[in-house]
Design a protein around this motif. Structure first.
Motif, PDB file in Angstrom:
ATOM      1  N   ASP A 280       0.865  -1.173   0.000  1.00 40.87           N
ATOM      2  CA  ASP A 280       0.000   0.000   0.000  1.00 40.87           C
ATOM      3  C   ASP A 280       0.904   1.224   0.000  1.00 40.87           C
ATOM      4  O   ASP A 280       2.048   1.135  -0.430  1.00 40.87           O
ATOM      5  N   ASP A 281       0.409   2.351   0.445  1.00 40.11           N
ATOM      6  CA  ASP A 281       1.274   3.528   0.505  1.00 40.11           C
ATOM      7  C   ASP A 281       1.441   3.940   1.967  1.00 40.11           C
ATOM      8  O   ASP A 281       1.102   3.192   2.870  1.00 40.11           O
ATOM      9  N   ASN A 282       1.961   5.103   2.182  1.00 41.38           N
ATOM     10  CA  ASN A 282       2.246   5.543   3.537  1.00 41.38           C
ATOM     11  C   ASN A 282       1.167   6.444   4.123  1.00 41.38           C
ATOM     12  O   ASN A 282       1.454   7.306   4.942  1.00 41.38           O
ATOM     13  N   ALA A 283      -0.076   6.252   3.694  1.00 47.69           N
ATOM     14  CA  ALA A 283      -1.160   7.021   4.294  1.00 47.69           C
ATOM     15  C   ALA A 283      -1.209   6.726   5.792  1.00 47.69           C
ATOM     16  O   ALA A 283      -0.955   5.602   6.228  1.00 47.69           O
ATOM     17  N   THR A 284      -1.514   7.724   6.561  1.00 46.56           N
ATOM     18  CA  THR A 284      -1.529   7.597   8.015  1.00 46.56           C
ATOM     19  C   THR A 284      -2.404   6.440   8.481  1.00 46.56           C
ATOM     20  O   THR A 284      -2.015   5.684   9.371  1.00 46.56           O
ATOM     21  N   CYS A 285      -3.559   6.271   7.867  1.00 50.73           N
ATOM     22  CA  CYS A 285      -4.470   5.200   8.279  1.00 50.73           C
ATOM     23  C   CYS A 285      -3.886   3.814   8.018  1.00 50.73           C
ATOM     24  O   CYS A 285      -4.284   2.840   8.658  1.00 50.73           O
ATOM     25  N   HIS A 286      -2.930   3.700   7.111  1.00 54.50           N
ATOM     26  CA  HIS A 286      -2.302   2.411   6.807  1.00 54.50           C
ATOM     27  C   HIS A 286      -1.225   2.046   7.823  1.00 54.50           C
ATOM     28  O   HIS A 286      -0.762   0.909   7.841  1.00 54.50           O
ATOM     29  N   ARG A 287      -0.800   2.986   8.619  1.00 51.98           N
ATOM     30  CA  ARG A 287       0.347   2.794   9.509  1.00 51.98           C
ATOM     31  C   ARG A 287      -0.025   2.682  10.981  1.00 51.98           C
ATOM     32  O   ARG A 287       0.831   2.780  11.835  1.00 51.98           O
ATOM     33  N   THR A 288      -1.294   2.464  11.279  1.00 47.42           N
ATOM     34  CA  THR A 288      -1.690   2.343  12.686  1.00 47.42           C
ATOM     35  C   THR A 288      -1.307   0.970  13.230  1.00 47.42           C
ATOM     36  O   THR A 288      -1.114   0.006  12.473  1.00 47.42           O
ATOM     37  N   LEU A 289      -1.196   0.891  14.535  1.00 48.82           N
ATOM     38  CA  LEU A 289      -0.897  -0.388  15.178  1.00 48.82           C
ATOM     39  C   LEU A 289      -2.009  -1.401  14.918  1.00 48.82           C
ATOM     40  O   LEU A 289      -1.742  -2.583  14.728  1.00 48.82           O
ATOM     41  N   ALA A 290      -3.246  -0.932  14.884  1.00 47.37           N
ATOM     42  CA  ALA A 290      -4.370  -1.842  14.625  1.00 47.37           C
ATOM     43  C   ALA A 290      -4.250  -2.471  13.239  1.00 47.37           C
ATOM     44  O   ALA A 290      -4.511  -3.665  13.070  1.00 47.37           O
ATOM     45  N   VAL A 291      -3.840  -1.686  12.252  1.00 45.71           N
ATOM     46  CA  VAL A 291      -3.663  -2.210  10.899  1.00 45.71           C
ATOM     47  C   VAL A 291      -2.534  -3.235  10.892  1.00 45.71           C
ATOM     48  O   VAL A 291      -2.663  -4.321  10.319  1.00 45.71           O
ATOM     49  N   GLN A 292      -1.406  -2.904  11.522  1.00 48.80           N
ATOM     50  CA  GLN A 292      -0.278  -3.843  11.560  1.00 48.80           C
ATOM     51  C   GLN A 292      -0.678  -5.131  12.260  1.00 48.80           C
ATOM     52  O   GLN A 292      -0.341  -6.228  11.805  1.00 48.80           O
ATOM     53  N   ASP A 293      -1.421  -5.010  13.362  1.00 52.87           N
ATOM     54  CA  ASP A 293      -1.901  -6.203  14.078  1.00 52.87           C
ATOM     55  C   ASP A 293      -2.814  -7.039  13.193  1.00 52.87           C
ATOM     56  O   ASP A 293      -2.741  -8.275  13.195  1.00 52.87           O
ATOM     57  N   CYS A 294      -3.689  -6.387  12.431  1.00 55.96           N
ATOM     58  CA  CYS A 294      -4.601  -7.097  11.533  1.00 55.96           C
ATOM     59  C   CYS A 294      -3.810  -7.847  10.468  1.00 55.96           C
ATOM     60  O   CYS A 294      -4.067  -9.034  10.220  1.00 55.96           O
ATOM     61  N   LEU A 295      -2.853  -7.174   9.842  1.00 57.80           N
ATOM     62  CA  LEU A 295      -2.038  -7.819   8.808  1.00 57.80           C
ATOM     63  C   LEU A 295      -1.293  -9.015   9.390  1.00 57.80           C
ATOM     64  O   LEU A 295      -1.260 -10.097   8.785  1.00 57.80           O
ATOM     65  N   ASP A 296      -0.722  -8.840  10.571  1.00 53.64           N
ATOM     66  CA  ASP A 296       0.007  -9.934  11.225  1.00 53.64           C
ATOM     67  C   ASP A 296      -0.925 -11.094  11.545  1.00 53.64           C
ATOM     68  O   ASP A 296      -0.598 -12.255  11.285  1.00 53.64           O
ATOM     69  N   SER A 297      -2.095 -10.779  12.103  1.00 56.58           N
ATOM     70  CA  SER A 297      -3.018 -11.857  12.498  1.00 56.58           C
ATOM     71  C   SER A 297      -3.579 -12.610  11.300  1.00 56.58           C
ATOM     72  O   SER A 297      -3.923 -13.785  11.403  1.00 56.58           O
ATOM     73  N   GLU A 298      -3.654 -11.946  10.151  1.00 61.21           N
ATOM     74  CA  GLU A 298      -4.144 -12.588   8.928  1.00 61.21           C
ATOM     75  C   GLU A 298      -3.017 -13.256   8.144  1.00 61.21           C
ATOM     76  O   GLU A 298      -3.269 -13.862   7.109  1.00 61.21           O
ATOM     77  N   GLY A 299      -1.780 -13.110   8.623  1.00 60.08           N
ATOM     78  CA  GLY A 299      -0.640 -13.703   7.928  1.00 60.08           C
ATOM     79  C   GLY A 299      -0.354 -13.049   6.584  1.00 60.08           C
ATOM     80  O   GLY A 299       0.123 -13.702   5.656  1.00 60.08           O
ATOM     81  N   ILE A 300      -0.634 -11.768   6.476  1.00 68.12           N
ATOM     82  CA  ILE A 300      -0.428 -11.038   5.224  1.00 68.12           C
ATOM     83  C   ILE A 300       0.945 -10.382   5.259  1.00 68.12           C
ATOM     84  O   ILE A 300       1.197  -9.495   6.072  1.00 68.12           O
ATOM     85  N   GLN A 301       1.824 -10.835   4.360  1.00 65.27           N
ATOM     86  CA  GLN A 301       3.146 -10.222   4.237  1.00 65.27           C
ATOM     87  C   GLN A 301       2.976  -8.845   3.624  1.00 65.27           C
ATOM     88  O   GLN A 301       2.309  -8.672   2.612  1.00 65.27           O
ATOM     89  N   HIS A 302       3.614  -7.848   4.221  1.00 66.36           N
ATOM     90  CA  HIS A 302       3.394  -6.455   3.868  1.00 66.36           C
ATOM     91  C   HIS A 302       4.718  -5.776   3.561  1.00 66.36           C
ATOM     92  O   HIS A 302       5.658  -5.867   4.341  1.00 66.36           O
ATOM     93  N   LEU A 303       4.800  -5.106   2.415  1.00 63.10           N
ATOM     94  CA  LEU A 303       5.996  -4.338   2.079  1.00 63.10           C
ATOM     95  C   LEU A 303       5.982  -3.013   2.828  1.00 63.10           C
ATOM     96  O   LEU A 303       4.957  -2.344   2.894  1.00 63.10           O
ATOM     97  N   VAL A 304       7.109  -2.643   3.363  1.00 57.15           N
ATOM     98  CA  VAL A 304       7.249  -1.351   4.014  1.00 57.15           C
ATOM     99  C   VAL A 304       8.032  -0.459   3.057  1.00 57.15           C
ATOM    100  O   VAL A 304       9.123  -0.807   2.618  1.00 57.15           O
TER     101      VAL A 304
END
Length: 150
Positions: A51-75
């Motif tokens: 995705d991009d670096n929009a503020t809403c994409h960088r919240t802890l809740a989003v990171q937790d969701c990606l981790d819990s779903e096993g979604i590898q994410h590019l930083v």
């Protein structure tokens, strides 16, 4: 605001963010769980989400969701739109909407035009964007992080 995902030989439906501000929780509820999770399921183990670096994409809740779903994410580094192939797709979509015989005159006709034109974009355009990633990254390295002419 709209969101969509692209990949070689595929795309998600266009998601229109109807009203209000996109928050981290709203991003999870409207994009990650209904779209990205299913897209990842269809692709399988080699799926990498960008995705991009929009503020809403960088919240802890989003990171937790990606981790819990096993979604590898590019930083990605801040302010790096030249590395994101969907930026070229958004440009093409905007040109298609602007070039319609009857341009949108209100929010509803804009949503309809965006959705119709999204569905008509040639898959080859999306594939070319994804396939250009190696060249984009190599260029970024060569230019030491400078502006990429794409």
């Amino acid at each position: 605001m709209v969101w969509a995902g692209i990949m070689i030989n595929g795309r998600t439906r266009l998601h229109v963010v109807a009203n209000g501000t996109m928050t981290g929780q709203r991003y999870i509820d409207e994009v990650l769980l209904p779209h990205v999770r299913l897209f990842r399921g269809a692709v399988g183990g080699k799926f990498v989400f960008m995705d991009d670096n929009a503020t809403c994409h960088r919240t802890l809740a989003v990171q937790d969701c990606l981790d819990s779903e096993g979604i590898q994410h590019l930083v990605w580094p801040a302010r790096s739109p030249a590395l994101n192939p969907i930026e070229n797709v958004w440009d093409a979509l905007g040109r298609q909407v602007a070039g319609r015989n009857y341009p949108p005159t209100n929010k509803n006709t804009l949503i309809r035009a965006l959705t119709e034109e999204w569905d008509k974009l040639p898959q080859q355009l999306l594939d070319n964007g994804v396939q250009s990633m190696v060249r984009r990254v190599e260029c970024c390295i060569t230019l030491q992080g400078g502006h990429i002419p794409y």
